[in-house]
Design a protein around this motif. Structure first.
Motif, mmCIF file in Angstrom:
data_model
loop_
_atom_site.group_PDB
_atom_site.id
_atom_site.type_symbol
_atom_site.label_atom_id
_atom_site.label_comp_id
_atom_site.label_asym_id
_atom_site.label_seq_id
_atom_site.Cartn_x
_atom_site.Cartn_y
_atom_site.Cartn_z
ATOM 1 N N ILE A 32 0.834 -1.476 0.036
ATOM 2 C CA ILE A 32 0.140 0.014 0.188
ATOM 3 C C ILE A 32 0.834 1.121 0.029
ATOM 4 O O ILE A 32 0.413 2.284 -0.155
ATOM 5 C CB ILE A 32 -0.858 0.042 1.111
ATOM 6 C CG1 ILE A 32 -0.259 -0.035 2.637
ATOM 7 C CG2 ILE A 32 -1.870 -1.160 1.022
ATOM 8 C CD1 ILE A 32 -1.004 0.122 3.745
ATOM 9 N N LYS A 33 2.200 1.073 0.241
ATOM 10 C CA LYS A 33 3.172 2.213 0.197
ATOM 11 C C LYS A 33 3.620 2.499 -1.129
ATOM 12 O O LYS A 33 4.372 3.368 -1.313
ATOM 13 C CB LYS A 33 4.248 2.066 1.267
ATOM 14 C CG LYS A 33 3.512 2.039 2.569
ATOM 15 C CD LYS A 33 4.738 2.091 3.573
ATOM 16 C CE LYS A 33 4.233 1.900 5.066
ATOM 17 N NZ LYS A 33 5.302 1.721 6.167
ATOM 18 N N GLY A 34 3.318 1.371 -2.149
ATOM 19 C CA GLY A 34 3.924 1.576 -3.466
ATOM 20 C C GLY A 34 5.182 0.709 -3.434
ATOM 21 O O GLY A 34 5.873 0.939 -4.655
ATOM 22 N N ALA A 35 5.865 0.168 -2.559
ATOM 23 C CA ALA A 35 6.895 -0.643 -2.338
ATOM 24 C C ALA A 35 6.896 -1.940 -3.251
ATOM 25 O O ALA A 35 5.682 -2.519 -3.137
ATOM 26 C CB ALA A 35 7.513 -0.909 -0.958
ATOM 27 N N ILE A 36 7.811 -2.160 -3.906
ATOM 28 C CA ILE A 36 7.799 -3.696 -4.516
ATOM 29 C C ILE A 36 8.361 -4.713 -3.487
ATOM 30 O O ILE A 36 9.419 -4.229 -2.968
ATOM 31 C CB ILE A 36 8.741 -3.582 -5.768
ATOM 32 C CG1 ILE A 36 8.316 -2.682 -6.881
ATOM 33 C CG2 ILE A 36 8.985 -5.043 -6.446
ATOM 34 C CD1 ILE A 36 6.956 -2.920 -7.425
ATOM 35 N N GLU A 37 7.769 -5.622 -3.202
ATOM 36 C CA GLU A 37 8.306 -6.834 -2.377
ATOM 37 C C GLU A 37 8.020 -8.046 -3.158
ATOM 38 O O GLU A 37 7.199 -8.294 -3.931
ATOM 39 C CB GLU A 37 7.470 -6.909 -1.222
ATOM 40 C CG GLU A 37 7.153 -5.577 -0.483
ATOM 41 C CD GLU A 37 8.486 -5.119 0.295
ATOM 42 O OE1 GLU A 37 9.608 -6.013 0.628
ATOM 43 O OE2 GLU A 37 8.630 -3.908 0.837
ATOM 44 N N TYR A 38 9.116 -9.111 -2.976
ATOM 45 C CA TYR A 38 9.357 -10.289 -3.375
ATOM 46 C C TYR A 38 8.988 -11.481 -2.435
ATOM 47 O O TYR A 38 9.059 -11.267 -1.331
ATOM 48 C CB TYR A 38 10.547 -10.534 -4.017
ATOM 49 C CG TYR A 38 11.227 -9.604 -5.149
ATOM 50 C CD1 TYR A 38 10.644 -10.123 -6.662
ATOM 51 C CD2 TYR A 38 11.629 -8.472 -4.885
ATOM 52 C CE1 TYR A 38 11.259 -9.224 -7.529
ATOM 53 C CE2 TYR A 38 12.008 -7.681 -5.914
ATOM 54 C CZ TYR A 38 11.786 -8.022 -7.034
ATOM 55 O OH TYR A 38 12.174 -7.127 -8.469
ATOM 56 N N ALA A 39 8.274 -12.527 -3.121
ATOM 57 C CA ALA A 39 7.872 -13.673 -2.074
ATOM 58 C C ALA A 39 8.998 -14.229 -1.730
ATOM 59 O O ALA A 39 10.133 -14.313 -2.146
ATOM 60 C CB ALA A 39 7.013 -14.678 -3.028
ATOM 61 N N PRO A 40 8.931 -14.867 -0.475
ATOM 62 C CA PRO A 40 7.761 -14.846 0.542
ATOM 63 C C PRO A 40 7.566 -13.618 1.248
ATOM 64 O O PRO A 40 8.508 -12.997 1.679
ATOM 65 C CB PRO A 40 8.102 -15.945 1.368
ATOM 66 C CG PRO A 40 9.753 -15.921 1.450
ATOM 67 C CD PRO A 40 10.060 -15.514 0.200
ATOM 68 N N PHE A 41 6.232 -13.214 1.263
ATOM 69 C CA PHE A 41 6.139 -12.016 1.711
ATOM 70 C C PHE A 41 5.973 -11.937 3.450
ATOM 71 O O PHE A 41 5.776 -12.801 3.900
ATOM 72 C CB PHE A 41 4.603 -11.534 1.307
ATOM 73 C CG PHE A 41 4.533 -11.463 -0.148
ATOM 74 C CD1 PHE A 41 5.231 -10.511 -1.147
ATOM 75 C CD2 PHE A 41 3.915 -12.420 -1.036
ATOM 76 C CE1 PHE A 41 5.315 -10.474 -2.166
ATOM 77 C CE2 PHE A 41 3.953 -12.308 -2.157
ATOM 78 C CZ PHE A 41 4.653 -11.274 -2.937
ATOM 79 N N ASP A 42 6.295 -10.656 4.049
ATOM 80 C CA ASP A 42 6.337 -10.436 5.319
ATOM 81 C C ASP A 42 4.810 -11.029 5.882
ATOM 82 O O ASP A 42 3.836 -10.530 5.147
ATOM 83 C CB ASP A 42 6.655 -9.098 5.840
ATOM 84 C CG ASP A 42 6.653 -8.897 7.313
ATOM 85 O OD1 ASP A 42 7.377 -9.215 7.893
ATOM 86 O OD2 ASP A 42 5.591 -8.360 7.619
ATOM 87 N N ASN A 43 4.650 -11.445 6.978
ATOM 88 C CA ASN A 43 3.469 -11.808 7.546
ATOM 89 C C ASN A 43 2.356 -10.584 8.030
ATOM 90 O O ASN A 43 1.255 -10.850 8.111
ATOM 91 C CB ASN A 43 3.284 -12.781 8.880
ATOM 92 C CG ASN A 43 4.134 -12.067 10.080
ATOM 93 O OD1 ASN A 43 4.367 -11.161 9.849
ATOM 94 N ND2 ASN A 43 4.011 -12.868 11.119
ATOM 95 N N LYS A 44 2.984 -9.312 7.980
ATOM 96 C CA LYS A 44 2.059 -8.307 8.030
ATOM 97 C C LYS A 44 1.848 -7.361 6.821
ATOM 98 O O LYS A 44 1.443 -6.333 6.793
ATOM 99 C CB LYS A 44 2.595 -7.239 9.289
ATOM 100 C CG LYS A 44 2.814 -7.863 10.508
ATOM 101 C CD LYS A 44 1.127 -8.301 10.945
ATOM 102 C CE LYS A 44 1.380 -8.840 12.695
ATOM 103 N NZ LYS A 44 -0.048 -9.090 13.134
ATOM 104 N N GLU A 45 2.478 -7.918 5.622
ATOM 105 C CA GLU A 45 2.359 -7.243 4.303
ATOM 106 C C GLU A 45 0.825 -6.998 3.786
ATOM 107 O O GLU A 45 0.222 -7.927 3.906
ATOM 108 C CB GLU A 45 3.087 -8.026 3.600
ATOM 109 C CG GLU A 45 3.552 -6.954 2.098
ATOM 110 C CD GLU A 45 4.774 -5.917 2.747
ATOM 111 O OE1 GLU A 45 4.441 -4.878 3.021
ATOM 112 O OE2 GLU A 45 5.951 -6.401 2.755
ATOM 113 N N VAL A 46 0.516 -5.877 3.350
ATOM 114 C CA VAL A 46 -0.654 -5.560 2.995
ATOM 115 C C VAL A 46 -0.615 -5.139 1.244
ATOM 116 O O VAL A 46 0.229 -4.211 0.775
ATOM 117 C CB VAL A 46 -1.232 -4.413 3.776
ATOM 118 C CG1 VAL A 46 -2.715 -4.357 2.984
ATOM 119 C CG2 VAL A 46 -1.265 -4.618 5.090
#
Length: 216
Positions: A32-46
């Protein structure tokens, strides 16, 4: 908790980072902040997007051609390519985002039945025991959303009124301490003011719940 209403929000993503994620062929997400994240995702990632780009097979008669970003994201996203950034509206993909985010959500408020459990075991113990004194999950969620840090990912509009949401608590320990204290105070008040919940009239389940909240 802060609301992130997909009806209103436009997510801004760095174009170079987005293209790098697409061309990596790895599973990635946009939070939701527009940041790119790669799997596996943090357990609080939205996330407002989760996927992996797989190019279509090519041959000599059909040479490879890079698709537009709108084609990659699909019809349920509104995409604006603005020089070095990409603007995204994701509310039309809400049903898919429920599936994407529910495994990491602290609670689910997307159905007509409302919230009926917490993902965290300790919070669920509080919720389950509180129901013995008619303190429902909706009341507990209202306390969490007012007092705790976190994010409520939702779609909400006024006319006609519509709401669905997923709650993400930032700190489960903080939430447990807050809810336990709230329920303890409420149950002590109920037991002192309502003759139906006087100590000598408690059922076995009510007594067990009162002991759980240290009210006996």
């Amino acid at each position: 908790m802060k609301k992130f209403n997909l009806f209103n929000e436009i997510i801004t993503v760095n174009k170079a980072e987005l293209l790098r994620a697409i061309n990596s062929f790895k599973e990635y997400g946009i939070n939701i902040k527009g940041a790119i994240e790669y799997a596996p995702f943090d357990n609080k990632e939205v996330l407002i997007y989760q996927g992996r780009y797989i190019p279509k097979p090519t041959n000599a008669l059909m040479p490879s051609q890079a698709p537009a970003l709108a084609q990659i994201f699909g019809d349920n996203y509104q995409i604006v390519d603005d020089e070095d950034r990409v603007l995204i509206k994701a509310f039309s993909n809400w049903q898919e985002l429920i599936k994407v985010n529910t495994p990491r959500a602290s609670y689910d408020d997307t159905t007509g039945d409302g919230v009926d459990k917490f993902a965290d075991e300790a919070l669920e113990d509080i919720g389950w025991n509180a129901t013995e004194f008619n303190i429902n999950y909706r009341t507990l969620v209202d306390v969490l959303e007012k007092e705790c840090d976190g994010t409520l990912l939702c779609i909400e509009q006024e006319e006609p009124y519509q709401f669905s949401g997923l709650g993400f608590l930032e700190n489960d320990a903080q939430a447990k301490e807050l809810l336990f204290s709230y329920c303890q105070n409420e149950i002590k008040k109920i037991m002192s003011e309502d003759p139906l919940y006087a100590k000598e009239k408690l059922s076995d389940d009510e007594q067990e719940a009162a002991e759980y909240f240290k009210c006996l």
